[in-house]
Design a protein around this motif. Structure first.
Motif, short mmCIF file in Angstrom:
data_model
loop_
_atom_site.label_atom_id
_atom_site.label_comp_id
_atom_site.label_asym_id
_atom_site.label_seq_id
_atom_site.Cartn_x
_atom_site.Cartn_y
_atom_site.Cartn_z
N LEU A 1 77.63 104.78 -2.67
CA LEU A 1 78.39 105.59 -1.72
C LEU A 1 77.47 106.22 -0.67
CD1 LEU A 1 81.01 107.36 -4.02
CD2 LEU A 1 81.38 105.44 -2.45
N LYS A 2 76.28 106.65 -1.08
CA LYS A 2 75.32 107.21 -0.13
C LYS A 2 74.90 106.15 0.88
CE LYS A 2 73.22 110.83 -2.94
NZ LYS A 2 71.99 111.23 -3.65
N GLU A 3 74.68 104.94 0.41
CA GLU A 3 74.27 103.85 1.30
C GLU A 3 75.38 103.52 2.30
OE1 GLU A 3 72.93 99.20 1.02
OE2 GLU A 3 72.46 100.51 -0.67
N ILE A 4 76.61 103.51 1.84
CA ILE A 4 77.74 103.26 2.74
C ILE A 4 77.82 104.36 3.80
CG2 ILE A 4 80.26 103.26 2.88
CD1 ILE A 4 80.31 101.70 0.27
N GLN A 5 77.68 105.60 3.37
CA GLN A 5 77.73 106.72 4.30
C GLN A 5 76.56 106.64 5.29
OE1 GLN A 5 77.53 110.60 2.52
NE2 GLN A 5 78.28 111.61 4.36
N TYR A 6 75.38 106.30 4.82
CA TYR A 6 74.21 106.15 5.70
C TYR A 6 74.46 105.06 6.74
CZ TYR A 6 69.51 104.98 7.25
OH TYR A 6 68.41 104.70 8.03
N ASN A 7 74.99 103.92 6.29
CA ASN A 7 75.28 102.82 7.22
C ASN A 7 76.35 103.21 8.23
OD1 ASN A 7 73.38 101.11 6.11
ND2 ASN A 7 74.83 100.15 4.71
N ASP A 8 77.37 103.95 7.80
CA ASP A 8 78.40 104.42 8.73
C ASP A 8 77.81 105.38 9.76
OD1 ASP A 8 80.31 102.89 7.47
OD2 ASP A 8 81.19 104.56 6.33
N ASN A 9 76.96 106.29 9.30
CA ASN A 9 76.30 107.22 10.22
C ASN A 9 75.40 106.48 11.20
OD1 ASN A 9 77.56 109.38 8.99
ND2 ASN A 9 75.79 109.95 7.76
N LEU A 10 74.68 105.47 10.70
CA LEU A 10 73.80 104.68 11.55
C LEU A 10 74.59 103.92 12.61
CD1 LEU A 10 70.82 103.98 11.91
CD2 LEU A 10 71.17 102.04 10.39
N LYS A 11 75.73 103.34 12.22
CA LYS A 11 76.58 102.64 13.18
C LYS A 11 77.09 103.60 14.25
CE LYS A 11 78.43 98.98 10.24
NZ LYS A 11 79.65 98.48 9.56
N ALA A 12 77.51 104.78 13.84
CA ALA A 12 78.01 105.78 14.80
C ALA A 12 76.90 106.20 15.75
CB ALA A 12 78.58 106.98 14.06
N LEU A 13 75.70 106.39 15.21
CA LEU A 13 74.57 106.79 16.03
C LEU A 13 74.22 105.70 17.04
CD1 LEU A 13 72.43 108.96 16.55
CD2 LEU A 13 70.99 107.81 14.85
N PHE B 1 75.89 103.89 -14.56
CA PHE B 1 77.00 103.50 -13.68
C PHE B 1 77.31 104.59 -12.66
CE2 PHE B 1 78.27 100.37 -17.05
CZ PHE B 1 78.06 99.25 -16.26
N PHE B 2 77.25 105.84 -13.09
CA PHE B 2 77.52 106.94 -12.16
C PHE B 2 76.45 107.00 -11.07
CE2 PHE B 2 77.08 111.43 -10.94
CZ PHE B 2 78.35 111.64 -10.39
N LYS B 3 75.19 106.85 -11.46
CA LYS B 3 74.09 106.87 -10.48
C LYS B 3 74.19 105.70 -9.53
CE LYS B 3 69.22 107.59 -9.89
NZ LYS B 3 69.39 107.87 -8.51
N THR B 4 74.48 104.50 -10.04
CA THR B 4 74.64 103.32 -9.20
C THR B 4 75.78 103.52 -8.21
OG1 THR B 4 73.83 101.94 -11.01
CG2 THR B 4 74.98 100.83 -9.23
N HIS B 5 76.89 104.04 -8.67
CA HIS B 5 78.04 104.28 -7.81
C HIS B 5 77.72 105.32 -6.74
CE1 HIS B 5 82.21 104.52 -6.57
NE2 HIS B 5 82.19 105.83 -6.76
N THR B 6 77.05 106.39 -7.12
CA THR B 6 76.67 107.44 -6.17
C THR B 6 75.70 106.90 -5.12
OG1 THR B 6 76.93 109.09 -7.92
CG2 THR B 6 75.72 109.77 -5.97
N ASP B 7 74.71 106.12 -5.54
CA ASP B 7 73.77 105.52 -4.60
C ASP B 7 74.48 104.58 -3.63
OD1 ASP B 7 71.74 106.92 -5.81
OD2 ASP B 7 70.95 105.20 -6.94
#
Length: 171
Positions: free
Chosen positions: A32-44, A24-30
Motif C-alpha cells: 500500500l505504501k508503494e502504491i501511494q508513493y507511485n500515485d504521489n510520484l505520478k501526480a508530481l 502478511f500484514f507487513k507485506t500488505h502495508t508495504d
C-alpha cells in the motif's frame, strides 16, 4: 501446573500463526505504501511537466537569442571600436544567460552543459573574430562573424539540437 512440553505445544502454533500474520500484514502495508508513493510520484510528474516544458521553451529562446545572426541584428554597435562592440555582445550574452540560470534545475546535467558550451562557444567565436587583424572596426566585425556563420553551423544550433532531443524524451 502444565509442563513445559504442553506450553511449547500451545505456544508454538500461536507463534507460527502470529509470525505468518505479521509477515502478511507487513507485506500488505508495504504494498500500500508503494502504491501511494507511485500515485504521489505520478501526480508530481504531472504537475512538473508543464514547468519542465516551459524551461525547454525558455532555453530554446535563449539559444535563439544568442545565435550570432539574431544577436548581431538586435545589438547594434554604438561606435567604431571593435573591442567595445565585442564587449557589448559578450555582455548581452552573459545577461541572457544569467536571466535563464534557474532553468538548469528542470533539465538534465548533460543538457545544461550543452547550453553552457553553446554560450561559451559563441563568446569564443566573437572573441576570436575580434582578434583577426583584418577586422578594423565594429562594422567589419559584424560582417566577419556573419560570413563565418555561413560556412559552419553556429554553436547555438548545436545546443538547440541537443535541447530538442532531450525535450522529445518527455513524451
Amino acid at each position: 501446573m502444565p509442563s513445559i512440553e504442553t506450553l511449547i505445544m500451545i505456544l508454538l502454533p500461536t507463534l507460527v500463526v502470529g509470525g505468518v500474520a505479521y509477515y502478511f500484514f507487513k507485506t500488505h502495508t508495504d504494498f500500500l505504501k508503494e502504491i501511494q508513493y507511485n500515485d504521489n510520484l505520478k501526480a508530481l510528474k504531472k504537475e512538473a511537466l508543464p514547468v519542465r516544458i516551459q524551461a525547454y521553451e525558455r532555453l530554446t529562446l535563449f539559444l535563439e537569442r544568442i545565435n550570432p545572426g539574431s544577436l548581431l541584428q538586435r545589438v547594434k554597435p554604438t561606435g567604431d571600436n571593435k573591442f567595445d562592440y565585442e564587449n557589448l555582445l559578450v555582455a548581452t550574452i552573459e545577461q541572457e544567460f544569467e536571466h535563464n540560470l534557474v532553468q538548469q534545475i528542470y533539465v538534465s546535467d548533460k543538457c545544461w552543459q550543452a547550453i553552457r558550451a553553446s554560450k561559451n562557444a559563441t563568446i569564443s567565436l566573437i572573441r576570436q573574430s575580434t582578434m583577426s587583424e583584418k577586422i578594423t572596426d565594429s562594422q567589419k566585425l559584424r560582417e566577419y562573424i556573419l560570413t563565418e556563420l555561413l560556412e559552419k553551423e553556429s554553436p547555438s544550433m548545436t545546443g538547440l539540437a541537443f535541447l530538442k532531443n532531450e525535450a522529445k524524451q518527455l513524451w
